[in-house]
Design a protein around this motif. Structure first.
Motif, short mmCIF file in Angstrom:
data_model
loop_
_atom_site.label_atom_id
_atom_site.label_comp_id
_atom_site.label_asym_id
_atom_site.label_seq_id
_atom_site.Cartn_x
_atom_site.Cartn_y
_atom_site.Cartn_z
N LEU A 162 0.82 -1.21 0.00
CA LEU A 162 0.00 0.00 0.00
C LEU A 162 0.86 1.26 0.00
CD1 LEU A 162 -2.86 -0.94 2.51
CD2 LEU A 162 -3.06 -0.59 0.03
N SER A 163 1.93 1.26 0.78
CA SER A 163 2.76 2.46 0.85
C SER A 163 3.46 2.73 -0.48
CB SER A 163 3.79 2.32 1.97
OG SER A 163 4.66 1.24 1.72
N MET A 164 3.96 1.69 -1.15
CA MET A 164 4.60 1.90 -2.45
C MET A 164 3.58 2.32 -3.51
SD MET A 164 7.59 -1.00 -2.87
CE MET A 164 7.13 -2.23 -1.66
N SER A 165 2.41 1.67 -3.49
CA SER A 165 1.37 2.03 -4.46
C SER A 165 0.90 3.46 -4.25
CB SER A 165 0.18 1.06 -4.32
OG SER A 165 0.59 -0.27 -4.55
N ALA A 166 0.70 3.83 -2.96
CA ALA A 166 0.24 5.20 -2.67
C ALA A 166 1.31 6.22 -3.05
CB ALA A 166 -0.09 5.31 -1.18
N ALA A 167 2.55 5.91 -2.86
CA ALA A 167 3.63 6.84 -3.23
C ALA A 167 3.61 7.10 -4.73
CB ALA A 167 4.98 6.27 -2.80
N LEU A 168 3.41 6.06 -5.54
CA LEU A 168 3.34 6.25 -6.99
C LEU A 168 2.08 7.01 -7.38
CD1 LEU A 168 4.56 2.72 -8.24
CD2 LEU A 168 5.89 4.84 -8.01
N ALA A 169 0.96 6.69 -6.71
CA ALA A 169 -0.32 7.34 -7.05
C ALA A 169 -0.34 8.81 -6.67
CB ALA A 169 -1.46 6.60 -6.36
N PHE A 170 0.32 9.16 -5.54
CA PHE A 170 0.29 10.55 -5.05
C PHE A 170 1.47 11.38 -5.55
CE2 PHE A 170 -2.01 8.74 -1.12
CZ PHE A 170 -3.23 8.76 -1.80
N GLY A 171 2.19 10.86 -6.53
CA GLY A 171 3.28 11.64 -7.11
C GLY A 171 4.49 11.77 -6.22
N GLU A 172 4.77 10.77 -5.39
CA GLU A 172 5.95 10.76 -4.52
C GLU A 172 6.84 9.55 -4.86
OE1 GLU A 172 7.01 12.79 -2.16
OE2 GLU A 172 5.32 14.19 -2.15
N PRO A 173 7.35 9.49 -6.11
CA PRO A 173 8.13 8.31 -6.52
C PRO A 173 9.42 8.12 -5.72
CG PRO A 173 8.34 10.07 -8.14
CD PRO A 173 7.28 10.50 -7.18
N LEU A 174 10.01 9.22 -5.23
CA LEU A 174 11.22 9.07 -4.42
C LEU A 174 10.91 8.30 -3.14
CD1 LEU A 174 14.15 9.59 -3.75
CD2 LEU A 174 13.50 11.86 -2.86
N ALA A 175 9.78 8.65 -2.50
CA ALA A 175 9.38 7.92 -1.29
C ALA A 175 9.13 6.45 -1.62
CB ALA A 175 8.13 8.55 -0.67
N GLY A 176 8.47 6.21 -2.77
CA GLY A 176 8.21 4.82 -3.16
C GLY A 176 9.50 4.06 -3.40
N ASN A 177 10.49 4.69 -4.04
CA ASN A 177 11.77 4.04 -4.30
C ASN A 177 12.52 3.76 -3.01
OD1 ASN A 177 14.41 4.71 -6.78
ND2 ASN A 177 14.10 3.00 -5.39
N VAL A 178 12.47 4.71 -2.07
CA VAL A 178 13.13 4.50 -0.78
C VAL A 178 12.48 3.34 -0.02
CG1 VAL A 178 13.61 5.51 1.48
CG2 VAL A 178 13.95 6.87 -0.60
N VAL A 179 11.13 3.32 -0.04
CA VAL A 179 10.42 2.22 0.62
C VAL A 179 10.79 0.89 -0.03
CG1 VAL A 179 8.16 1.18 1.06
CG2 VAL A 179 8.50 3.64 1.40
N ALA A 180 10.84 0.87 -1.38
CA ALA A 180 11.20 -0.36 -2.09
C ALA A 180 12.60 -0.83 -1.68
CB ALA A 180 11.14 -0.13 -3.59
N LEU A 181 13.54 0.12 -1.61
CA LEU A 181 14.90 -0.23 -1.22
C LEU A 181 14.94 -0.71 0.22
CD1 LEU A 181 17.91 -0.39 -1.82
CD2 LEU A 181 18.09 2.03 -1.19
N MET A 182 14.21 -0.01 1.10
CA MET A 182 14.21 -0.39 2.51
C MET A 182 13.55 -1.76 2.71
SD MET A 182 15.84 2.02 4.03
CE MET A 182 16.80 2.12 2.50
N TYR A 183 12.45 -2.00 1.97
CA TYR A 183 11.76 -3.27 2.11
C TYR A 183 12.63 -4.43 1.61
CZ TYR A 183 8.31 -6.96 1.80
OH TYR A 183 7.64 -8.14 1.94
N ALA A 184 13.19 -4.27 0.40
CA ALA A 184 14.06 -5.32 -0.14
C ALA A 184 15.29 -5.51 0.75
CB ALA A 184 14.47 -4.98 -1.57
N GLY A 185 15.82 -4.40 1.26
CA GLY A 185 16.96 -4.49 2.16
C GLY A 185 16.60 -5.18 3.46
#
Length: 628
Positions: free
Chosen positions: A90-113
């Motif tokens: 939800l957090s990654m999807s919401a970041a992309l939907a609300f125009g916050e791709p940097l936050a989505g990328n950071v979450v993706a990196l943090m989650y995978a990490g």
């Protein structure tokens, strides 16, 4: 004999299982690499090209992680598991939907990490148990038809004579018949110093010979050996899931509801969707589902290193709550290595004859008396003959041919059934109380009785003191021996209650009676102890010398022939449970606090993701303290 390290049992994996294993190993690394590359590329593009190109790079780097996460969620939902992976999605999807791709990328990196960090931590925690799987022998040097041949261990049978060479791993259990064995037992006990075993002693599979070669007689097939049983138990332990971990899954559902409610409230009151996004981000992932498995596996691995194999997380958690210990006597509080006190013989036989024939036959037996007879024969300088045509009835007796003579030994009834005529001389009719008797028949004639006594373990009293120190408040001695002998042992050791003359059903009744008051642990080693071990909150088997049935019924198996690891395992279990709860409570407290701060707009999504990763790292490192 050859041996080599293995990362799994000696069975070829199927293509599907191999692919899944490779995917689980490589996927976290690939996703971390993709997310990190996207973050770096976006950072470079924002300076050289512009924000639009940077946003595109960050969004593209988020999508692979998000897709992998959707697949993981779908698989979990099919199993009926609802976890906090949903919050991450939800957090990654919401970041992309609300125009916050940097936050989505950071979450993706943090989650995978976080997934990679969890994988590393679990691998570190499993290290001691995994090491046990890496010492499987595949062949043995066996004497066949007067020649030494390399033979697959599956073809090794009781009674076969083996040559063990320096540096080799013992493939089966057996008795030393020629030479002195200096063995590295660290894989089984955690002890770094080698152990010296004399002729007549029992040598256990899984140990490594570090000195001169010796010869041994196999007492069990490879599939029934001590080490094969340990390997099976380790595999089951690694696949288990602790009740505390399952409880964490249920807590995760509540935390998921709290996260969504707080995100919706923050959005509704502020009319700012970014605040809702910040709440979702700071809850991704959750220390609740990271800390508990790592702590439990760490505790199991720590116990294995100390000589106590805890089969699964449920047994570890139950061990942490034990307050009453019920202990069998023979082979548990006593050494399980009887010593000969005398030999009564019939006319026409000598004591040396009886001992030589009995010890020769017992080279192929796994009974606790066998080692005592072989050891006594070796000390007397008697030459043993290889037995053939062996037939053993566990718990009753064994028969076979020694040279030209047919020999049977065991209990009175078993041996007399094999006698053509019954002799009942006075010397053979009475056995003193507290003495174990082995009846011996030769060529259909009752020849003698070997009398033995089983002394207390040297560490018995110290172990009971350690159990009390670790939190056990009541100790009961439960024995099948006559009450007088059991009471003598109980008084010597200072137990709280002594129960003698118990049948297997009586031991089960004793366990259930004690369990009605407080959590109870049963410790035993024989087939007759298996029902009581299964009935207890935690069953503990003396696995190094005990019966296979007791090891299967128990939740904890002592890998060495001593009680000392038991008290350490209880202390480890209690400490592991404390560490797991500390990690969960501290991690959840920090996460909830960060979510509240984010809801009020003081913690932007990117900073929230970084903070949550710090929290995750803290709780995982804290959980790994259970290894120490």
């Amino acid at each position: 004999m050859s041996s080599r390290p293995m990362s799994s049992p000696p069975m070829p994996p199927t293509p599907a299982s191999g692919f899944r294993a490779a995917y689980r190993r490589l996927a976290p690394r690939l996703l971390v690499a993709v997310a990190a590359a996207g973050l770096g590329a976006g950072g470079a593009l924002i300076w050289q090209v512009g924000a639009e190109a940077a946003h595109l790079a960050w969004a593209l780097a988020t999508v692979p992680v998000l897709l992998a996460l959707f697949v993981q969620i779908a698989v979990a939902l099919r199993r009926g598991d609802v976890g906090l992976d949903i919050v991450a999605a939800l957090s990654m999807s919401a970041a992309l939907a609300f125009g916050e791709p940097l936050a989505g990328n950071v979450v993706a990196l943090m989650y995978a990490g976080g997934q990679l960090l969890e994988s590393f931590a679990e691998g570190r925690a499993r290290r001691e148990m995994t090491a046990l799987l890496g010492r499987v022998a595949f062949s043995a040097m066996v004497y066949r038809d007067g020649e030494l041949r390399e033979t697959p261990i599956a073809a090794v049978q009781p009674g076969d004579r083996l040559l063990i060479r320096q540096g080799e791993v013992l493939p089966v259990d057996g008795h030393i018949v020629e030479g002195i064995a200096v063995l590295d037992m660290s894989a089984l006990t955690g002890e770094s110093l080698p152990v010296r075993l004399d002729t007549g002693s029992e040598a256990l599979s899984g140990a490594t010979l570090v000195a001169a070669p010796f010869e041994m007689i196999a007492s069990r097939p490879a599939a029934e050996s001590t080490y094969a049983g340990i390997v099976r138990l380790v595999e089951a332990a690694q696949a288990s899931k602790a009740p505390m971990a399952r409880l964490a899954d249920r807590y995760a559902v509540g935390f998921l509801v709290l996260t969504l409610a707080l995100a919706a409230l923050a959005w509704g009151l502020s009319a700012d969707p970014i605040r809702a996004l910040a709440v979702l981000v700071v809850a991704t992932p959750c220390p609740l589902i990271l800390a508990v498995p790592v702590a439990i596996i760490s505790g199991m691995s720590r116990s294995a290193r100390s000589g106590a194999l805890v089969k699964d997380g449920a047994a570890l958690e139950a061990l942490a709550r034990i307050r009453t210990a019920i202990l069998d006597k023979t082979g548990t509080l006593t050494r399980g290595r009887p010593e000969i006190t005398g030999i009564d013989v019939e006319a026409g036989f000598r004591e040396a004859d009886i001992l030589q024939l009995a010890a020769s036959l017992d080279q192929a037996s796994s009974h606790v008396v066998a080692s005592a007879l072989i050891r006594a024969a070796a000390q007397a300088g008697l030459t043993l003959t290889r037995p053939v045509d062996i037939a053993e009835r566990p718990g009753k007796g064994v028969e076979g041919r020694i040279g030209s003579r047919r020999v049977a030994l065991g209990g009175d009834g078993y041996v007399r059934e094999r006698c053509v005529a019954t002799q009942a001389g006075a010397s053979l009719s009475t056995v003193p109380a507290g003495t174990m008797a082995v009846h011996v028949a030769v060529d259909g004639r009752l020849a003698g009785i070997i009398r033995l006594r089983d002394p207390l373990r040297a560490d018995a009293a110290a172990t009971l003191d350690a159990l009390r120190h670790s939190g056990v408040t009541r100790i009961v001695l439960a024995s099948g021996d006559v009450g007088e002998i059991a009471r003598e042992v109980g008084q010597t050791l200072g137990v709280d209650e002594v129960l003698g003359d118990l049948t297997p059903e009586g031991k089960v009744a004793a366990v259930r009676s004690e369990a009605a008051r407080q959590p109870v642990m049963m410790v035993g080693d024989g087939v007759n102890d298996a029902p009581a071990l299964a009935a207890a909150d935690v069953g503990v088997a003396m696995g190094a010398r005990g019966a296979a049935a007791s090891s299967e019924a128990a939740g904890v198996v002592l890998l060495v022939d001593e009680l000392r690891p038991l008290a350490r395992a209880i202390e480890t279990a209690r400490r592991t449970r404390r560490i797991a709860l500390q990690s969960v409570l501290a991690g959840l407290g920090l996460s909830v606090g960060a979510m509240v701060v984010a809801a009020f707009g003081y913690l932007p999504p990117v900073q929230g993701a970084l903070l949550q990763e710090v929290i995750d790292a803290m709780v995982i490192l804290n959980a790994l303290r259970a290894l120490r």
